[in-house]
Design an enzyme around this catalytic site. Structure first.
Site, short mmCIF file in Angstrom:
data_model
loop_
_atom_site.label_atom_id
_atom_site.label_comp_id
_atom_site.label_asym_id
_atom_site.label_seq_id
_atom_site.Cartn_x
_atom_site.Cartn_y
_atom_site.Cartn_z
CE1 TYR A 56 -3.50 -2.79 0.35
CE2 TYR A 56 -3.84 -2.18 2.54
CZ TYR A 56 -3.94 -3.01 1.28
OH TYR A 56 -5.02 -3.97 1.52
CG PHE A 209 -13.27 -2.87 -1.30
CD1 PHE A 209 -12.46 -1.98 -0.89
CD2 PHE A 209 -12.88 -3.66 -2.54
CE1 PHE A 209 -11.39 -1.82 -1.91
CE2 PHE A 209 -11.81 -3.36 -3.36
CZ PHE A 209 -11.11 -2.28 -2.95
N PRO A 210 -15.81 -2.95 2.94
CG PRO A 210 -15.65 -2.12 5.32
CD PRO A 210 -14.97 -2.72 3.81
CG LEU A 211 -18.16 1.34 4.61
CD1 LEU A 211 -17.63 2.89 5.24
CD2 LEU A 211 -19.48 1.03 5.31
CB ALA A 212 -19.60 -0.91 -1.85
N GLY A 214 -17.52 3.42 -0.25
CA GLY A 214 -18.34 4.71 0.08
C GLY A 214 -19.65 4.57 -0.41
CG LEU A 216 -22.86 -0.34 0.90
CD1 LEU A 216 -22.10 -1.74 1.30
CD2 LEU A 216 -24.36 -0.63 0.40
CB THR A 217 -21.47 6.32 3.26
OG1 THR A 217 -21.09 7.08 1.95
CG2 THR A 217 -19.88 5.80 3.44
N GLY A 218 -24.31 6.16 1.81
CA GLY A 218 -25.44 7.12 1.39
C GLY A 218 -25.12 8.19 0.77
P1 NAP Z 1 -14.24 0.81 2.16
O1 NAP Z 1 -14.08 0.85 3.42
O2 NAP Z 1 -15.66 0.39 1.41
O3 NAP Z 1 -14.29 2.28 1.75
C1 NAP Z 1 -13.50 3.19 2.36
C2 NAP Z 1 -13.75 4.79 1.55
O4 NAP Z 1 -14.86 4.98 1.68
C3 NAP Z 1 -12.74 5.64 2.42
O5 NAP Z 1 -11.66 5.86 1.91
C4 NAP Z 1 -13.65 7.05 2.14
O6 NAP Z 1 -13.39 7.54 0.96
C5 NAP Z 1 -15.14 6.48 2.32
N1 NAP Z 1 -15.80 6.64 3.72
C6 NAP Z 1 -15.37 5.96 4.59
N2 NAP Z 1 -16.06 6.14 5.62
C7 NAP Z 1 -17.06 6.96 5.33
C8 NAP Z 1 -18.00 7.61 6.06
N3 NAP Z 1 -18.55 7.40 7.40
N4 NAP Z 1 -18.76 8.62 5.36
C9 NAP Z 1 -18.56 8.66 4.00
N5 NAP Z 1 -17.65 8.15 3.35
C10 NAP Z 1 -16.74 7.39 4.03
O7 NAP Z 1 -12.96 0.22 1.43
P2 NAP Z 1 -11.42 0.26 2.01
O8 NAP Z 1 -10.92 1.08 2.60
O9 NAP Z 1 -10.71 0.06 0.48
O10 NAP Z 1 -11.01 -1.19 2.34
C11 NAP Z 1 -11.07 -1.45 3.65
C12 NAP Z 1 -9.62 -1.84 4.05
O11 NAP Z 1 -9.48 -3.19 3.55
C13 NAP Z 1 -8.43 -1.34 3.52
O12 NAP Z 1 -8.11 -0.04 3.71
C14 NAP Z 1 -7.49 -2.28 3.67
O13 NAP Z 1 -6.78 -2.32 4.79
C15 NAP Z 1 -8.39 -3.71 3.28
N6 NAP Z 1 -8.29 -4.07 1.82
C16 NAP Z 1 -7.63 -5.44 1.80
C17 NAP Z 1 -7.54 -5.96 0.50
C18 NAP Z 1 -7.11 -7.16 0.36
O14 NAP Z 1 -6.71 -7.49 -0.89
N7 NAP Z 1 -6.87 -7.92 1.12
C19 NAP Z 1 -8.22 -5.37 -0.76
C20 NAP Z 1 -8.97 -4.06 -0.45
C21 NAP Z 1 -8.83 -3.22 0.93
P3 NAP Z 1 -13.66 9.03 0.48
O15 NAP Z 1 -13.61 9.92 1.42
O16 NAP Z 1 -12.77 9.33 -0.76
O17 NAP Z 1 -15.03 8.88 -0.26
#
Ligand code: NAP
Length: 312
Positions: A56, A209-212, A214, A216-218
């Protein structure tokens, strides 16, 4: 904060984990000060699981940022990182889990993270060229040397986790305790084959990607402009804002609101209502997002609600 056990270990972690793939210049390139604010918001909210990877950011940028920011607070948290993904894809695109590669990768991660041990060392993507036994023996050595406490994997299929577990048991090696897989209300494939295999061997899930990203934040709504400066406005992610996903999001918002909740509470609560989930890894670009995510973790859905969601 609520805590759960990681796999079949005695290690407790917060049910919300901080995903650190925004640090160090890769997806959304948070600078050090931006990352510092996010990490401190997480620590203040009781988050103890921090997930990163040597891949990363640029040149291990996410690990470097975490090492810099955590300082002595490293000992208050559970530090998870990963190996095997190419750090410099222009030079080599191989996913590498050979003994030689791992022995160097772990030293590099320890140096960048400014620590003497990694709590959870995860095999990021399967390397089709290295026999699983070689990788597991190398990881077992790292645990015995005290450089790594527990091991996990990521992006493995059902047969791959069963194969790895059989090898570990057969040779008396440390076993993978956790797996990272994409899993959210918009991406549920893992439940079909992976979950039954995980239950069979006692592994737990760290959904990514639990919030897909973002959705899934609305904040992305059908027929409304895309908020600028967000991840989904980036060209790589934009295809995710398709008609089908936006339709489903509208239905999920209606489902949550009919029960007095937000879609964010639904996205996190749906995951935490499943015992196979240890900790939901969520990335953030602002401290307020971390705080909102932690505030939104309380809803535990009934069996009827879970069944109804199957149809959306
Ligand atoms: P995510 O949690 O689905 O999305 C995170 C993004 O959503 C943030 O960067 C932010 O982006 C937005 N967000 C988060 N909270 C919010 C809120 N309360 N309100 C509005 N927007 C919000 O996806 P992710 O961070 O990519 O994935 C989670 C973690 O999983 C990663 O950080 C990593 O550690 C791990 N991961 C692992 C793999 C693997 O292959 N093992 C692959 C991917 C990820 P904006 O502010 O830009 O909108």
């Amino acid at each position: 904060m609520e805590y759960r056990l990681l796999g079949q270990t005695g290690l407790e972690v917060s049910v919300i984990g901080l995903g650190c793939n925004n640090f160090g210049g890769m997806i959304e390139s948070l600078d050090l000060e931006g990352a510092r604010k996010v990490v401190h918001a997480a620590l203040d909210a009781g988050i103890t699981l921090f997930d990163t990877s040597d891949s990363y950011g640029t040149d291990g940028g996410s690990e470097k940022a975490l090492g810099e920011i955590l300082g002595p607070r490293r000992h208050d948290i559970v530090l998870a990182t990963k190996f095997a993904s190419p750090l410099n894809p222009e030079k080599s695109s191989r996913f590498n889990a050979s003994r030689a590669y791992i022995m160097k990768a772990v030293e590099d991660s320890l140096r960048r993270l400014k620590t003497t041990y990694i709590d959870l060392y995860q095999y990021h993507f399967p390397d089709p060229m290295t026999p699983m036994e070689e990788t597991l023996r190398a990881l077992d050595d790292l645990v015995r040397q005290g450089k790594v406490r527990y091991i996990g994997c990521s992006n493995f299929s059902a047969w791959q986790i069963i194969d790895a577990d059989w090898i570990s048991r057969h040779y008396g090696l440390h076993r993978f305790q956790t797996i990272q897989a994409e899993y959210s209300l918009l991406s549920r494939q893992a439940a079909t084959e992976l979950f039954p295999a995980m239950r069979r061997i006692g592994m737990t899930l760290l959904p990514y990607f639990p919030l897909a990203s973002g959705l899934l934040t609305g904040k992305y709504r059908k027929g409304k402009p895309i908020p600028q400066g967000t991840r989904m406005s980036l060209p790589y992610f934009k295809p995710g804002l398709n008609e089908a996903n936006l339709e489903r999001v509208e239905k999920l918002i209606a489902f949550a609101e009919a029960r007095g909740h937000t879609i964010l509470e639904l996205a996190i609560g749906w995951l935490l209502s499943q015992p196979i989930v240890t900790s939901v890894l969520i990335g953030a670009t602002k401290p307020e997002q971390v705080q909102a995510n932690v505030r939104s973790m309380g809803w535990r859905l009934t069996a009827e609600e879970m069944a109804e969601l199957e149809k959306i």
